[in-house]
Design a protein around this motif. Structure first.
Motif, PDB file in Angstrom:
ATOM      1  N   UNK A   1       5.796  19.453   7.238  1.00  0.00           N
ATOM      2  CA  UNK A   1       6.337  20.006   5.986  1.00  0.00           C
ATOM      3  C   UNK A   1       7.552  20.883   6.244  1.00  0.00           C
ATOM      4  N   UNK A   2       8.633  20.561   5.527  1.00  0.00           N
ATOM      5  CA  UNK A   2       9.897  21.286   5.747  1.00  0.00           C
ATOM      6  C   UNK A   2       9.972  22.522   4.902  1.00  0.00           C
TER       7      UNK A   2
ATOM      8  N   UNK B   1      12.072  13.191   5.649  1.00  0.00           N
ATOM      9  CA  UNK B   1      11.470  12.114   4.865  1.00  0.00           C
ATOM     10  C   UNK B   1      10.824  12.737   3.641  1.00  0.00           C
ATOM     11  N   UNK B   2      11.113  12.178   2.469  1.00  0.00           N
ATOM     12  CA  UNK B   2      10.498  12.645   1.231  1.00  0.00           C
ATOM     13  C   UNK B   2       9.415  11.650   0.839  1.00  0.00           C
ATOM     14  N   UNK B   3       8.172  12.131   0.803  1.00  0.00           N
ATOM     15  CA  UNK B   3       7.021  11.308   0.429  1.00  0.00           C
ATOM     16  C   UNK B   3       6.040  12.176  -0.337  1.00  0.00           C
ATOM     17  N   UNK B   4       5.401  11.610  -1.329  1.00  0.00           N
ATOM     18  CA  UNK B   4       4.435  12.353  -2.159  1.00  0.00           C
ATOM     19  C   UNK B   4       5.058  13.598  -2.776  1.00  0.00           C
ATOM     20  N   UNK B   5       6.376  13.577  -3.004  1.00  0.00           N
ATOM     21  CA  UNK B   5       7.048  14.724  -3.591  1.00  0.00           C
ATOM     22  C   UNK B   5       7.248  15.885  -2.639  1.00  0.00           C
ATOM     23  N   UNK B   6       6.999  15.670  -1.353  1.00  0.00           N
ATOM     24  CA  UNK B   6       7.136  16.714  -0.342  1.00  0.00           C
ATOM     25  C   UNK B   6       8.153  16.274   0.700  1.00  0.00           C
ATOM     26  N   UNK B   7       8.920  17.219   1.214  1.00  0.00           N
ATOM     27  CA  UNK B   7       9.855  16.927   2.296  1.00  0.00           C
ATOM     28  C   UNK B   7       9.176  17.183   3.627  1.00  0.00           C
ATOM     29  N   UNK B   8       9.317  16.226   4.540  1.00  0.00           N
ATOM     30  CA  UNK B   8       8.763  16.327   5.880  1.00  0.00           C
ATOM     31  C   UNK B   8       9.886  16.170   6.895  1.00  0.00           C
ATOM     32  N   UNK B   9      10.042  17.178   7.751  1.00  0.00           N
ATOM     33  CA  UNK B   9      11.030  17.083   8.822  1.00  0.00           C
ATOM     34  C   UNK B   9      10.437  16.220   9.932  1.00  0.00           C
ATOM     35  N   UNK B  10      11.213  15.282  10.426  1.00  0.00           N
ATOM     36  CA  UNK B  10      10.734  14.427  11.510  1.00  0.00           C
ATOM     37  C   UNK B  10      10.789  15.213  12.808  1.00  0.00           C
ATOM     38  N   UNK B  11       9.629  15.347  13.468  1.00  0.00           N
ATOM     39  CA  UNK B  11       9.551  16.070  14.735  1.00  0.00           C
ATOM     40  C   UNK B  11       9.319  15.138  15.912  1.00  0.00           C
ATOM     41  N   UNK B  12       8.910  13.902  15.643  1.00  0.00           N
ATOM     42  CA  UNK B  12       8.726  12.890  16.689  1.00  0.00           C
ATOM     43  C   UNK B  12       8.771  11.524  16.024  1.00  0.00           C
ATOM     44  N   UNK B  13       9.156  10.530  16.790  1.00  0.00           N
ATOM     45  CA  UNK B  13       9.249   9.199  16.205  1.00  0.00           C
ATOM     46  C   UNK B  13       9.092   8.101  17.228  1.00  0.00           C
ATOM     47  N   UNK B  14       8.736   6.933  16.743  1.00  0.00           N
ATOM     48  CA  UNK B  14       8.578   5.744  17.574  1.00  0.00           C
ATOM     49  C   UNK B  14       9.152   4.567  16.800  1.00  0.00           C
ATOM     50  N   UNK B  15      10.261   3.964  17.275  1.00  0.00           N
ATOM     51  CA  UNK B  15      10.879   2.881  16.516  1.00  0.00           C
ATOM     52  C   UNK B  15      10.123   1.550  16.594  1.00  0.00           C
ATOM     53  N   UNK B  16       9.176   1.388  17.517  1.00  0.00           N
ATOM     54  CA  UNK B  16       8.442   0.132  17.674  1.00  0.00           C
ATOM     55  C   UNK B  16       9.398  -1.049  17.774  1.00  0.00           C
ATOM     56  N   UNK B  17      10.239  -1.003  18.761  1.00  0.00           N
ATOM     57  CA  UNK B  17      11.228  -2.050  19.039  1.00  0.00           C
ATOM     58  C   UNK B  17      10.816  -2.707  20.355  1.00  0.00           C
TER      59      UNK B  17
ATOM     60  N   UNK C   1       0.798  -1.222   0.000  1.00  0.00           N
ATOM     61  CA  UNK C   1       0.000   0.000   0.000  1.00  0.00           C
ATOM     62  C   UNK C   1       0.838   1.283   0.000  1.00  0.00           C
ATOM     63  N   UNK C   2       2.155   1.149   0.098  1.00  0.00           N
ATOM     64  CA  UNK C   2       3.014   2.316   0.234  1.00  0.00           C
ATOM     65  C   UNK C   2       3.651   2.761  -1.059  1.00  0.00           C
ATOM     66  N   UNK C   3       4.741   3.458  -0.893  1.00  0.00           N
ATOM     67  CA  UNK C   3       5.459   4.042  -2.018  1.00  0.00           C
ATOM     68  C   UNK C   3       6.944   4.126  -1.693  1.00  0.00           C
ATOM     69  N   UNK C   4       7.731   4.362  -2.704  1.00  0.00           N
ATOM     70  CA  UNK C   4       9.164   4.574  -2.502  1.00  0.00           C
ATOM     71  C   UNK C   4       9.370   6.005  -2.025  1.00  0.00           C
ATOM     72  N   UNK C   5      10.300   6.180  -1.124  1.00  0.00           N
ATOM     73  CA  UNK C   5      10.617   7.509  -0.613  1.00  0.00           C
ATOM     74  C   UNK C   5      12.067   7.557  -0.185  1.00  0.00           C
ATOM     75  N   UNK C   6      12.432   8.629   0.477  1.00  0.00           N
ATOM     76  CA  UNK C   6      13.801   8.807   0.957  1.00  0.00           C
ATOM     77  C   UNK C   6      13.789   9.273   2.403  1.00  0.00           C
ATOM     78  N   UNK C   7      14.783   8.828   3.144  1.00  0.00           N
ATOM     79  CA  UNK C   7      15.062   9.375   4.465  1.00  0.00           C
ATOM     80  C   UNK C   7      16.430  10.026   4.351  1.00  0.00           C
ATOM     81  N   UNK C   8      16.493  11.323   4.592  1.00  0.00           N
ATOM     82  CA  UNK C   8      17.733  12.071   4.448  1.00  0.00           C
ATOM     83  C   UNK C   8      18.241  12.502   5.814  1.00  0.00           C
ATOM     84  N   UNK C   9      19.505  12.162   6.080  1.00  0.00           N
ATOM     85  CA  UNK C   9      20.151  12.521   7.343  1.00  0.00           C
ATOM     86  C   UNK C   9      21.216  13.574   7.066  1.00  0.00           C
ATOM     87  N   UNK C  10      21.302  14.539   7.956  1.00  0.00           N
ATOM     88  CA  UNK C  10      22.343  15.552   7.852  1.00  0.00           C
ATOM     89  C   UNK C  10      23.240  15.396   9.077  1.00  0.00           C
TER      90      UNK C  10
END
Length: 120
Positions: free
Chosen positions: A119-120, A88-104, A20-29
């Motif tokens: 939105x970044x 994270x780049x999804x749907x052609x838009x860049x989104x800055x991660x402001x919170x996360x949950x690794x589900x580990x 159900x998803x799509x290809x995207x990118x996770x960019x780290x600086x």
């Protein structure tokens, strides 16, 4: 020690995100070395993900704002763990991660990464 149950959940999450998803990118600086200086290093990692808008009942204007996305990122094949500050780049838009949950759940196996993107 890794638990087989969580490995199975990881495989199931991967299958659903791939379907159900799509290809995207996770960019780290990576910032420059504080002592030696230099330029920041930008590295992009391919990812399979599902971006979903938050339901209106969760949008409070401070923690979750209008336009924020809940992004499910498959842990399978991802070389890094997405963290706050990554993009994270999804749907052609860049989104800055402001919170996360690794589900580990077992402390070892990343089942799926669920991040809040703004939105970044």
């Amino acid at each position: 020690m890794e638990n087989r149950t969580y490995r199975g959940l990881q495989v199931t999450a991967q299958r659903l995100i791939s379907k159900f998803g799509q290809a995207g990118l996770v960019t780290c600086v990576t910032p420059p070395d504080p002592v030696l200086g230099g330029d920041p290093v930008v590295t992009s990692y391919p990812a399979t993900l599902v971006p979903m808008a938050y339901e209106a009942r969760y949008i409070d204007g401070t923690t979750i704002r209008s336009g924020d996305m809940q992004i499910y990122i498959s842990a399978v094949g991802l070389a890094i763990e997405p963290t706050v500050g990554d993009v994270v780049t999804a749907n052609g838009t860049d989104y800055a991660i402001v919170a996360g949950d690794p589900n580990r759940y077992d402390g070892v196996t990343n089942v799926v990464f669920i991040v809040q993107g703004r939105p970044a």
